[in-house]
Write a protein that holds these residues in place. Structure first.
Motif: not given
Ligand SMILES: [Mg+2]
Ligand SMILES: Nc1ncnc2c1ncn2[C@@H]1O[C@H](COP(=O)(O)OP(=O)(O)OP(=O)(O)O)[C@@H](O)[C@H]1O
Length: 263
Positions: A48, A90, A183-184
């Motif tokens: 991240t 995220q 991000d995810e």
């Molecule tokens: Mg992360």
């Protein structure tokens, strides 16, 4: 590292330090135009942080980033967005009280030409821009996520997690970025929903073949399906960069994951 022909993003000895912690330690990576790169690594390995430094949220302590050959290190987040880099977060960063449409429209902010002064003095210009934005969102969702179309006027707080994720991806896509950072995007989703996001990614990759993508994921099934190439971070360092098979067979990668999760 030399800027290669066709490189969308290049990081040269990029480091980010938080006090005594090197969150990124001399990272050298290159993302080609139209390429999808899976970014993996154990928790706290700097994934991240890399997205945050690319988007100007964090400052590089050393090294630099080149976007299409131009240095972007040191630019403000809004300047980087305007250059064509968009991201998802995220942890969900949607505005809960706004409806789905308004949340996605926020993604057009970097493209809007109507200043606050014009909004007050020239409402017609502003109305026109808004109408065009609404049309754009509707067209994008008709292609990408038709199921979201019927929920456009629902408050974001009332839609299920998968629709929030889709809306967040749509908010990033609506500006037609050159580089998309995810991000995810499947965190918290069940296996069926996870595969729906994988299908969405495949869909928008075919809609925008020139777009480069960096996707952070813990789910190796997702990484194997989506990525053209995989980069592995561990303790802020790149420990592997290659095809999915090369990376999962790499002993250093296996060691990094031991006791964390199995590959
Ligand atoms: Mg992360
Ligand atoms: N703003 C900050 N201030 C201090 N330390 C930070 C900050 N942001 C990140 N870190 C630290 O930097 C390291 C890398 O964090 P980062 O969030 O990039 O990891 P990650 O690979 O995304 O992990 P995860 O898989 O858990 O999301 C961690 O040790 C984290 O605690």
């Amino acid at each position: 590292m030399q800027v290669q022909n066709g490189s969308c993003l290049v990081s040269e000895d990029l480091s980010v330090r938080f006090g005594g912690l090197m969150a990124l330690d001399s990272v050298n990576i290159s993302i080609n135009e139209g390429e999808t790169v899976g970014l993996i690594g154990p928790n706290g390995s700097g994934k991240t942080t890399l997205i945050n430094v690319i988007t100007g949220v964090y400052r590089a302590t050393a090294g630099r980033l080149l976007f299409r050959g131009q240095v972007i290190t040191g630019l403000q987040p809004y300047e980087i967005r305007a250059k064509g880099i968009a991201r998802t977060f995220q942890s969900n960063r949607m505005c809960w009280r706004l409806n789905v449409m308004d949340n996605i429209l926020l993604g057009l902010h970097s493209k809007q030409t109507t200043s606050w002064w014009k909004v007050i003095t020239n409402r017609r210009a502003w109305q026109k821009e808004l109408t065009l934005g609404i049309e754009k969102v509707t067209t994008l969702l008709a292609d990408l996520s038709p199921s979201l179309l019927s929920k456009l006027h629902a408050p974001m707080s009332s839609v299920p997690l998968i629709d929030r994720r889709r809306a967040e991806i749509a908010r990033a896509l609506i500006s037609e970025p050159i580089l998309l950072l995810l991000d995810e995007p499947t965190a918290g989703l069940n296996p069926v929903e996870t595969m729906q996001i994988v299908d969405d990614v495949a869909k928008f990759k075919s809609m925008y073949p020139q777009m480069s993508i960096i996707i952070i994921e813990h789910d190796m099934g997702v990484i194997s399906r989506i990525s053209d190439r995989v980069v592995v971070l561990n303790a802020g360092k790149v420990i592997a960069d290659g095809s999915y098979n090369e990376v999962v067979e790499n002993p250093e990668v296996q060691k990094a994951y031991l006791g964390d999760e199995e590959i």
